[in-house]
Design a protein around this motif. Structure first.
Motif, PDB file in Angstrom:
ATOM      1  N   SER A 274      38.165  34.856  27.054  1.00 54.91           N
ATOM      2  CA  SER A 274      38.410  33.920  28.260  1.00 54.91           C
ATOM      3  C   SER A 274      38.745  33.619  29.175  1.00 54.91           C
ATOM      4  O   SER A 274      38.754  34.646  29.888  1.00 54.91           O
ATOM      5  CB  SER A 274      39.691  33.836  27.060  1.00 54.91           C
ATOM      6  OG  SER A 274      40.624  34.021  27.069  1.00 54.91           O
ATOM      7  N   LYS A 275      38.734  32.591  29.480  1.00 56.84           N
ATOM      8  CA  LYS A 275      38.912  31.911  30.698  1.00 56.84           C
ATOM      9  C   LYS A 275      40.296  32.758  31.127  1.00 56.84           C
ATOM     10  O   LYS A 275      40.058  33.748  32.758  1.00 56.84           O
ATOM     11  CB  LYS A 275      39.217  30.413  30.765  1.00 56.84           C
ATOM     12  CG  LYS A 275      39.345  30.401  32.611  1.00 56.84           C
ATOM     13  CD  LYS A 275      39.485  28.521  32.676  1.00 56.84           C
ATOM     14  CE  LYS A 275      39.813  28.096  34.257  1.00 56.84           C
ATOM     15  NZ  LYS A 275      40.295  27.048  34.708  1.00 56.84           N
ATOM     16  N   GLN A 276      41.183  32.748  30.420  1.00 54.38           N
ATOM     17  CA  GLN A 276      42.044  33.153  30.798  1.00 54.38           C
ATOM     18  C   GLN A 276      42.909  34.354  30.563  1.00 54.38           C
ATOM     19  O   GLN A 276      43.093  35.263  31.864  1.00 54.38           O
ATOM     20  CB  GLN A 276      44.028  32.914  30.022  1.00 54.38           C
ATOM     21  CG  GLN A 276      44.061  31.262  29.919  1.00 54.38           C
ATOM     22  CD  GLN A 276      44.133  30.692  31.406  1.00 54.38           C
ATOM     23  OE1 GLN A 276      45.069  31.464  31.950  1.00 54.38           O
ATOM     24  NE2 GLN A 276      44.084  29.733  31.658  1.00 54.38           N
ATOM     25  N   GLY A 277      41.980  34.890  29.607  1.00 50.91           N
ATOM     26  CA  GLY A 277      41.697  36.647  30.026  1.00 50.91           C
ATOM     27  C   GLY A 277      41.340  37.296  30.912  1.00 50.91           C
ATOM     28  O   GLY A 277      41.036  38.772  31.387  1.00 50.91           O
ATOM     29  N   LYS A 278      39.674  36.963  31.853  1.00 50.02           N
ATOM     30  CA  LYS A 278      39.300  37.705  32.622  1.00 50.02           C
ATOM     31  C   LYS A 278      39.750  37.317  34.127  1.00 50.02           C
ATOM     32  O   LYS A 278      40.264  37.983  34.224  1.00 50.02           O
ATOM     33  CB  LYS A 278      38.079  36.303  32.849  1.00 50.02           C
ATOM     34  CG  LYS A 278      36.531  36.860  31.746  1.00 50.02           C
ATOM     35  CD  LYS A 278      35.748  36.361  32.093  1.00 50.02           C
ATOM     36  CE  LYS A 278      34.631  36.459  30.647  1.00 50.02           C
ATOM     37  NZ  LYS A 278      33.626  35.656  31.359  1.00 50.02           N
ATOM     38  N   LEU A 279      40.879  36.318  33.812  1.00 55.16           N
ATOM     39  CA  LEU A 279      41.721  35.995  35.758  1.00 55.16           C
ATOM     40  C   LEU A 279      42.609  37.452  34.921  1.00 55.16           C
ATOM     41  O   LEU A 279      43.329  38.204  35.861  1.00 55.16           O
ATOM     42  CB  LEU A 279      42.444  34.764  35.252  1.00 55.16           C
ATOM     43  CG  LEU A 279      42.208  33.540  35.520  1.00 55.16           C
ATOM     44  CD1 LEU A 279      43.082  31.644  34.846  1.00 55.16           C
ATOM     45  CD2 LEU A 279      41.310  34.280  37.229  1.00 55.16           C
ATOM     46  N   LEU A 280      43.230  37.214  34.165  1.00 54.41           N
ATOM     47  CA  LEU A 280      43.762  38.406  33.693  1.00 54.41           C
ATOM     48  C   LEU A 280      43.543  40.076  33.747  1.00 54.41           C
ATOM     49  O   LEU A 280      44.198  40.766  34.639  1.00 54.41           O
ATOM     50  CB  LEU A 280      44.504  38.907  32.440  1.00 54.41           C
ATOM     51  CG  LEU A 280      46.007  37.996  31.960  1.00 54.41           C
ATOM     52  CD1 LEU A 280      46.404  37.496  30.308  1.00 54.41           C
ATOM     53  CD2 LEU A 280      47.217  37.604  33.183  1.00 54.41           C
ATOM     54  N   LEU A 281      43.164  40.077  33.942  1.00 52.71           N
ATOM     55  CA  LEU A 281      42.299  41.164  33.313  1.00 52.71           C
ATOM     56  C   LEU A 281      41.315  41.711  35.005  1.00 52.71           C
ATOM     57  O   LEU A 281      41.220  42.904  35.216  1.00 52.71           O
ATOM     58  CB  LEU A 281      40.734  41.422  32.579  1.00 52.71           C
ATOM     59  CG  LEU A 281      41.325  41.699  31.245  1.00 52.71           C
ATOM     60  CD1 LEU A 281      40.604  41.828  29.963  1.00 52.71           C
ATOM     61  CD2 LEU A 281      42.285  42.859  30.897  1.00 52.71           C
ATOM     62  N   ASP A 282      40.977  41.174  35.139  1.00 51.69           N
ATOM     63  CA  ASP A 282      40.544  40.992  36.501  1.00 51.69           C
ATOM     64  C   ASP A 282      42.260  40.327  38.067  1.00 51.69           C
ATOM     65  O   ASP A 282      41.327  41.045  38.679  1.00 51.69           O
ATOM     66  CB  ASP A 282      39.690  39.641  36.987  1.00 51.69           C
ATOM     67  CG  ASP A 282      38.008  39.829  36.445  1.00 51.69           C
ATOM     68  OD1 ASP A 282      37.535  41.231  36.305  1.00 51.69           O
ATOM     69  OD2 ASP A 282      37.419  38.832  36.431  1.00 51.69           O
ATOM     70  N   ALA A 283      42.814  41.126  37.010  1.00 52.73           N
ATOM     71  CA  ALA A 283      43.916  41.203  38.219  1.00 52.73           C
ATOM     72  C   ALA A 283      44.165  42.409  38.456  1.00 52.73           C
ATOM     73  O   ALA A 283      45.070  42.687  39.277  1.00 52.73           O
ATOM     74  CB  ALA A 283      45.114  40.321  37.406  1.00 52.73           C
ATOM     75  N   LYS A 284      43.075  42.800  39.203  1.00 55.64           N
ATOM     76  CA  LYS A 284      43.139  44.130  39.687  1.00 55.64           C
ATOM     77  C   LYS A 284      42.623  43.898  40.998  1.00 55.64           C
ATOM     78  O   LYS A 284      43.592  44.409  42.342  1.00 55.64           O
ATOM     79  CB  LYS A 284      41.946  45.236  39.276  1.00 55.64           C
ATOM     80  CG  LYS A 284      42.271  45.476  38.583  1.00 55.64           C
ATOM     81  CD  LYS A 284      41.231  46.370  37.817  1.00 55.64           C
ATOM     82  CE  LYS A 284      41.081  46.515  35.924  1.00 55.64           C
ATOM     83  NZ  LYS A 284      40.571  47.333  35.384  1.00 55.64           N
ATOM     84  N   HIS A 285      42.151  42.490  41.707  1.00 61.48           N
ATOM     85  CA  HIS A 285      41.801  41.973  42.904  1.00 61.48           C
ATOM     86  C   HIS A 285      42.313  42.695  44.061  1.00 61.48           C
ATOM     87  O   HIS A 285      43.111  43.363  44.894  1.00 61.48           O
ATOM     88  CB  HIS A 285      43.806  40.672  43.530  1.00 61.48           C
ATOM     89  CG  HIS A 285      43.141  39.536  42.347  1.00 61.48           C
ATOM     90  ND1 HIS A 285      43.029  38.904  41.534  1.00 61.48           N
ATOM     91  CD2 HIS A 285      44.519  39.710  41.228  1.00 61.48           C
ATOM     92  CE1 HIS A 285      43.209  37.884  41.245  1.00 61.48           C
ATOM     93  NE2 HIS A 285      43.948  38.430  40.297  1.00 61.48           N
TER      94      HIS A 285
ATOM     95  N   GLU B 240      51.112  44.602  40.342  1.00 62.66           N
ATOM     96  CA  GLU B 240      49.605  45.105  40.554  1.00 62.66           C
ATOM     97  C   GLU B 240      49.156  45.739  38.446  1.00 62.66           C
ATOM     98  O   GLU B 240      49.746  46.292  37.994  1.00 62.66           O
ATOM     99  CB  GLU B 240      49.723  45.914  41.293  1.00 62.66           C
ATOM    100  CG  GLU B 240      47.952  46.929  41.285  1.00 62.66           C
ATOM    101  CD  GLU B 240      48.378  48.159  41.981  1.00 62.66           C
ATOM    102  OE1 GLU B 240      47.983  49.062  41.566  1.00 62.66           O
ATOM    103  OE2 GLU B 240      48.581  48.564  43.132  1.00 62.66           O
ATOM    104  N   HIS B 241      47.723  44.968  38.629  1.00 65.01           N
ATOM    105  CA  HIS B 241      47.581  45.319  37.347  1.00 65.01           C
ATOM    106  C   HIS B 241      47.473  47.038  37.280  1.00 65.01           C
ATOM    107  O   HIS B 241      46.235  47.485  37.809  1.00 65.01           O
ATOM    108  CB  HIS B 241      45.857  45.151  36.608  1.00 65.01           C
ATOM    109  CG  HIS B 241      45.521  45.436  35.519  1.00 65.01           C
ATOM    110  ND1 HIS B 241      44.319  46.521  35.085  1.00 65.01           N
ATOM    111  CD2 HIS B 241      45.603  44.783  34.600  1.00 65.01           C
ATOM    112  CE1 HIS B 241      43.712  46.713  34.509  1.00 65.01           C
ATOM    113  NE2 HIS B 241      44.528  45.172  33.872  1.00 65.01           N
ATOM    114  N   LYS B 242      47.866  47.835  35.671  1.00 61.03           N
ATOM    115  CA  LYS B 242      47.833  48.990  35.895  1.00 61.03           C
ATOM    116  C   LYS B 242      46.654  49.118  34.924  1.00 61.03           C
ATOM    117  O   LYS B 242      46.756  50.498  34.784  1.00 61.03           O
ATOM    118  CB  LYS B 242      49.795  49.707  35.558  1.00 61.03           C
ATOM    119  CG  LYS B 242      49.180  51.289  35.960  1.00 61.03           C
ATOM    120  CD  LYS B 242      51.020  51.371  35.824  1.00 61.03           C
ATOM    121  CE  LYS B 242      51.556  52.673  35.838  1.00 61.03           C
ATOM    122  NZ  LYS B 242      53.066  53.151  36.038  1.00 61.03           N
ATOM    123  N   SER B 243      47.053  48.382  33.371  1.00 63.62           N
ATOM    124  CA  SER B 243      46.086  48.955  32.348  1.00 63.62           C
ATOM    125  C   SER B 243      46.032  48.059  31.611  1.00 63.62           C
ATOM    126  O   SER B 243      47.241  47.326  31.629  1.00 63.62           O
ATOM    127  CB  SER B 243      46.565  50.630  31.325  1.00 63.62           C
ATOM    128  OG  SER B 243      48.030  50.395  31.111  1.00 63.62           O
TER     129      SER B 243
END
Length: 128
Positions: free
Chosen positions: A69-80, A110-113
């Protein structure tokens, strides 16, 4: 924004986007220019975890959030990798006696896992 300080949704919105647009700010994942804002509500007491010196924390998306989903992709791409900060605000409950509760600013994460979906379980690394 000061870590540990309380902010209303309106104060957060005005700080990051200049105004409160309810269509944008009445959700938990808010992309703004230069940052991704996470507004979390739940009974988890992250303040205690931070005071104990926690360097990472478990967090869950809403139950309906899928990875694709759009929200899911934002979260998972949050490695930024581009340096865009992910900023986390949390409150234990939405309202007290009919009045909206403020959020405590927990800082940059920061996204860890991550695993699963509906909800997505994410481990965030707290930056000090």
């Amino acid at each position: 924004m000061i870590i540990g300080k309380l902010y209303t949704r309106e104060e957060i919105a005005i700080h990051f986007s200049g105004s409160l647009n309810p269509g944008l700010w009445n959700q938990g994942i808010v992309p703004v220019e230069g940052a991704l804002i996470l507004l979390s509500t739940g009974d988890r007491d992250y303040d205690d975890e931070i005071r104990r010196g926690g360097k990472s924390m478990a967090w869950q998306s809403q139950n309906r959030t899928k990875r694709a989903s759009k929200q899911g992709k934002l979260l998972l791409d949050a490695k930024h990798d581009d340096g865009t900060p992910v900023l986390l605000f949390h409150r234990k409950s939405a309202k007290t006696k009919g009045k909206s509760n403020p959020f405590v600013f927990l800082g940059r994460v920061e996204h860890k896992s991550s695993v699963g979906e509906c909800p997505i379980n994410i481990v965030w690394k707290l930056e000090k």
